[in-house]
Design a protein around this motif. Structure first.
Motif, PDB file in Angstrom:
ATOM      1  N   ASP A  73     -23.071  53.685  34.917  1.00  0.00           N
ATOM      2  CA  ASP A  73     -22.624  54.421  36.104  1.00  0.00           C
ATOM      3  C   ASP A  73     -23.793  54.791  37.018  1.00  0.00           C
ATOM      4  OD1 ASP A  73     -19.979  54.259  35.339  1.00  0.00           O
ATOM      5  OD2 ASP A  73     -19.957  56.220  34.369  1.00  0.00           O
ATOM      6  N   LEU A  74     -24.990  54.924  36.449  1.00  0.00           N
ATOM      7  CA  LEU A  74     -26.172  55.224  37.245  1.00  0.00           C
ATOM      8  C   LEU A  74     -26.834  53.961  37.790  1.00  0.00           C
ATOM      9  CD1 LEU A  74     -27.764  58.036  35.044  1.00  0.00           C
ATOM     10  CD2 LEU A  74     -26.672  58.310  37.281  1.00  0.00           C
ATOM     11  N   ARG A  75     -26.203  52.794  37.523  1.00  0.00           N
ATOM     12  CA  ARG A  75     -26.694  51.499  38.020  1.00  0.00           C
ATOM     13  C   ARG A  75     -28.095  51.183  37.491  1.00  0.00           C
ATOM     14  NH1 ARG A  75     -23.921  49.552  42.417  1.00  0.00           N
ATOM     15  NH2 ARG A  75     -25.798  48.665  43.353  1.00  0.00           N
ATOM     16  N   GLN A  76     -28.360  51.590  36.250  1.00  0.00           N
ATOM     17  CA  GLN A  76     -29.644  51.314  35.621  1.00  0.00           C
ATOM     18  C   GLN A  76     -29.573  50.074  34.735  1.00  0.00           C
ATOM     19  OE1 GLN A  76     -30.197  55.045  33.602  1.00  0.00           O
ATOM     20  NE2 GLN A  76     -31.047  56.068  35.412  1.00  0.00           N
ATOM     21  N   ASN A  77     -28.561  50.035  33.876  1.00  0.00           N
ATOM     22  CA  ASN A  77     -28.326  48.902  32.983  1.00  0.00           C
ATOM     23  C   ASN A  77     -26.835  48.616  32.947  1.00  0.00           C
ATOM     24  OD1 ASN A  77     -31.096  48.628  31.883  1.00  0.00           O
ATOM     25  ND2 ASN A  77     -30.675  50.635  30.996  1.00  0.00           N
ATOM     26  N   TYR A  78     -26.463  47.364  33.161  1.00  0.00           N
ATOM     27  CA  TYR A  78     -25.060  46.963  33.116  1.00  0.00           C
ATOM     28  C   TYR A  78     -24.814  46.219  31.810  1.00  0.00           C
ATOM     29  CZ  TYR A  78     -25.314  47.887  38.153  1.00  0.00           C
ATOM     30  OH  TYR A  78     -25.497  48.477  39.378  1.00  0.00           O
ATOM     31  N   ARG A  79     -24.199  46.918  30.861  1.00  0.00           N
ATOM     32  CA  ARG A  79     -23.922  46.326  29.556  1.00  0.00           C
ATOM     33  C   ARG A  79     -22.416  46.131  29.405  1.00  0.00           C
ATOM     34  NH1 ARG A  79     -28.076  48.800  25.137  1.00  0.00           N
ATOM     35  NH2 ARG A  79     -26.818  47.392  23.852  1.00  0.00           N
ATOM     36  N   TYR A  80     -22.034  44.894  29.091  1.00  0.00           N
ATOM     37  CA  TYR A  80     -20.620  44.514  29.049  1.00  0.00           C
ATOM     38  C   TYR A  80     -20.209  44.087  27.648  1.00  0.00           C
ATOM     39  CZ  TYR A  80     -21.021  44.177  34.151  1.00  0.00           C
ATOM     40  OH  TYR A  80     -21.226  44.446  35.485  1.00  0.00           O
ATOM     41  N   ALA A  81     -19.112  44.647  27.172  1.00  0.00           N
ATOM     42  CA  ALA A  81     -18.455  44.111  25.989  1.00  0.00           C
ATOM     43  C   ALA A  81     -17.776  42.803  26.386  1.00  0.00           C
ATOM     44  CB  ALA A  81     -17.422  45.104  25.466  1.00  0.00           C
ATOM     45  N   VAL A  82     -17.939  41.783  25.557  1.00  0.00           N
ATOM     46  CA  VAL A  82     -17.374  40.462  25.839  1.00  0.00           C
ATOM     47  C   VAL A  82     -16.210  40.211  24.888  1.00  0.00           C
ATOM     48  CG1 VAL A  82     -17.832  37.988  25.973  1.00  0.00           C
ATOM     49  CG2 VAL A  82     -19.631  39.625  26.599  1.00  0.00           C
ATOM     50  N   PHE A  83     -15.039  39.971  25.464  1.00  0.00           N
ATOM     51  CA  PHE A  83     -13.821  39.737  24.698  1.00  0.00           C
ATOM     52  C   PHE A  83     -13.262  38.345  25.004  1.00  0.00           C
ATOM     53  CE2 PHE A  83     -14.050  44.318  25.139  1.00  0.00           C
ATOM     54  CZ  PHE A  83     -13.606  44.805  23.919  1.00  0.00           C
ATOM     55  N   ASP A  84     -12.320  37.916  24.171  1.00  0.00           N
ATOM     56  CA  ASP A  84     -11.548  36.742  24.533  1.00  0.00           C
ATOM     57  C   ASP A  84     -10.701  37.080  25.761  1.00  0.00           C
ATOM     58  OD1 ASP A  84      -9.435  38.289  23.586  1.00  0.00           O
ATOM     59  OD2 ASP A  84      -9.132  37.098  21.779  1.00  0.00           O
ATOM     60  N   LYS A  85     -10.044  36.073  26.322  1.00  0.00           N
ATOM     61  CA  LYS A  85      -9.347  36.251  27.598  1.00  0.00           C
ATOM     62  C   LYS A  85      -8.294  37.351  27.538  1.00  0.00           C
ATOM     63  CE  LYS A  85      -8.815  34.738  31.865  1.00  0.00           C
ATOM     64  NZ  LYS A  85      -9.881  34.781  32.861  1.00  0.00           N
ATOM     65  N   ARG A  86      -7.663  37.549  26.394  1.00  0.00           N
ATOM     66  CA  ARG A  86      -6.627  38.572  26.268  1.00  0.00           C
ATOM     67  C   ARG A  86      -7.194  39.966  26.026  1.00  0.00           C
ATOM     68  NH1 ARG A  86      -1.793  35.812  22.611  1.00  0.00           N
ATOM     69  NH2 ARG A  86      -1.320  34.083  24.037  1.00  0.00           N
ATOM     70  N   GLY A  87      -8.503  40.045  25.821  1.00  0.00           N
ATOM     71  CA  GLY A  87      -9.117  41.331  25.564  1.00  0.00           C
ATOM     72  C   GLY A  87      -8.838  41.869  24.183  1.00  0.00           C
ATOM     73  N   GLU A  88      -8.548  40.986  23.232  1.00  0.00           N
ATOM     74  CA  GLU A  88      -8.156  41.418  21.892  1.00  0.00           C
ATOM     75  C   GLU A  88      -9.302  41.351  20.892  1.00  0.00           C
ATOM     76  OE1 GLU A  88      -4.915  38.864  20.978  1.00  0.00           O
ATOM     77  OE2 GLU A  88      -3.473  39.937  22.246  1.00  0.00           O
ATOM     78  N   ALA A 116     -20.073  32.320  17.257  1.00  0.00           N
ATOM     79  CA  ALA A 116     -21.297  31.598  17.608  1.00  0.00           C
ATOM     80  C   ALA A 116     -21.042  30.098  17.698  1.00  0.00           C
ATOM     81  CB  ALA A 116     -22.384  31.889  16.574  1.00  0.00           C
ATOM     82  N   GLY A 117     -21.805  29.444  18.555  1.00  0.00           N
ATOM     83  CA  GLY A 117     -21.738  27.996  18.681  1.00  0.00           C
ATOM     84  C   GLY A 117     -20.602  27.473  19.526  1.00  0.00           C
ATOM     85  N   LYS A 118     -19.884  28.360  20.230  1.00  0.00           N
ATOM     86  CA  LYS A 118     -18.739  27.949  21.041  1.00  0.00           C
ATOM     87  C   LYS A 118     -19.004  28.088  22.537  1.00  0.00           C
ATOM     88  CE  LYS A 118     -15.569  29.257  17.323  1.00  0.00           C
ATOM     89  NZ  LYS A 118     -14.416  30.099  16.907  1.00  0.00           N
ATOM     90  N   GLY A 119     -20.234  28.407  22.901  1.00  0.00           N
ATOM     91  CA  GLY A 119     -20.600  28.480  24.311  1.00  0.00           C
ATOM     92  C   GLY A 119     -20.223  29.777  25.003  1.00  0.00           C
ATOM     93  N   PHE A 120     -19.809  30.792  24.247  1.00  0.00           N
ATOM     94  CA  PHE A 120     -19.386  32.039  24.882  1.00  0.00           C
ATOM     95  C   PHE A 120     -20.563  32.766  25.543  1.00  0.00           C
ATOM     96  CE2 PHE A 120     -15.908  32.031  21.492  1.00  0.00           C
ATOM     97  CZ  PHE A 120     -14.972  31.494  22.361  1.00  0.00           C
ATOM     98  N   ALA A 121     -21.711  32.800  24.879  1.00  0.00           N
ATOM     99  CA  ALA A 121     -22.876  33.480  25.454  1.00  0.00           C
ATOM    100  C   ALA A 121     -23.327  32.789  26.736  1.00  0.00           C
ATOM    101  CB  ALA A 121     -24.021  33.538  24.448  1.00  0.00           C
ATOM    102  N   SER A 122     -23.284  31.470  26.761  1.00  0.00           N
ATOM    103  CA  SER A 122     -23.657  30.746  27.982  1.00  0.00           C
ATOM    104  C   SER A 122     -22.679  31.025  29.113  1.00  0.00           C
ATOM    105  CB  SER A 122     -23.716  29.235  27.711  1.00  0.00           C
ATOM    106  OG  SER A 122     -24.777  28.914  26.844  1.00  0.00           O
TER     107      SER A 122
END
Length: 212
Positions: A73-88, A116-122
């Motif tokens: 919220d202070l625009r210092q670090n933007y950290r995102y939780a990464v989910f599958d498309k449904r958010g589950e 891992a190994g499925k290209g999600f991080a990329s």
């Protein structure tokens, strides 16, 4: 995007790609994150510096997420939780860290061992590259990793970053061991020629309205 939008509403609170939903963390995610990190302890500990503070208990994890959300919220670090498309299913985390100088971000990431190994991080990194250059108007992005962390180093290499240097004894890992550090950079003028520029994504502000 309306010219009346403030800097806060212009911030990407949620990002969607073809396979992923990325959103800012909430303290309510503490149980979900706790289970994921406990399951991934051996997978992440050799490479991820914050693992030096693990294992946290549930209350400590919630407080940590409060701190992460405050930095967002202070625009210092933007950290995102990464989910599958449904958010589950929590697949990992991608982040833009404002610790590498004015007009620049360091991109960080970790991925659940089962994903891992499925290209999600990329895929998530491509989206953050676009957010950094197109929404945050960054001039430079960096990725740092240990030379031995081949999966991590493969991402900047694949996405058009330049390997600036490998600096000897310049970082420490989660066990306090001094290690070498690879520095990769991408400048805004080089971004249009990268795979990230062709990646489809949508970003939404804190009101849920589309930014892009």
């Amino acid at each position: 995007m309306s010219m009346q939008n403030t800097a806060l509403t212009a911030t990407a609170f949620r990002i969607e790609t073809s396979r992923l939903l990325m959103r800012c963390w909430s303290p309510a995610d503490a149980r979900l994150l706790r289970a994921c990190l406990d399951d991934n302890d051996q997978h992440l500990r050799p490479w991820i510096p914050f693992m030096k503070d693990e294992p946290r208990n549930l209350e400590q994890t919630a407080e940590w997420l409060r701190s992460i959300r405050s930095g967002f919220d202070l625009r210092q670090n933007y950290r995102y939780a990464v989910f599958d498309k449904r958010g589950e299913n929590l697949l990992g985390e991608n982040m833009l860290l404002g610790r590498v100088g004015k007009g620049a971000f360091e991109i960080g990431y970790w991925t659940d061992r089962h994903a891992a190994g499925k290209g999600f991080a990329s895929e998530a990194t491509c989206a953050l590259i676009r957010v950094a250059f197109e929404i945050e108007r960054a001039d430079r992005l960096e990725i740092h990793c240990e030379p031995e962390n081949a999966p991590s180093a493969a991402i900047p290499r694949k996405l058009g970053f330049t390997h600036d240097a490998t600096l000897p004894r310049r970082a420490s890992n989660s066990e306090g061991k001094i290690c070498d550090l690879m520095i990769w950079s991408l400048f805004k003028e080089d971004y249009p020629a990268t795979p990230a520029a062709k990646t489809s994504y949508q970003a939404f502000d804190c009101l849920g309205d589309p930014i892009t």
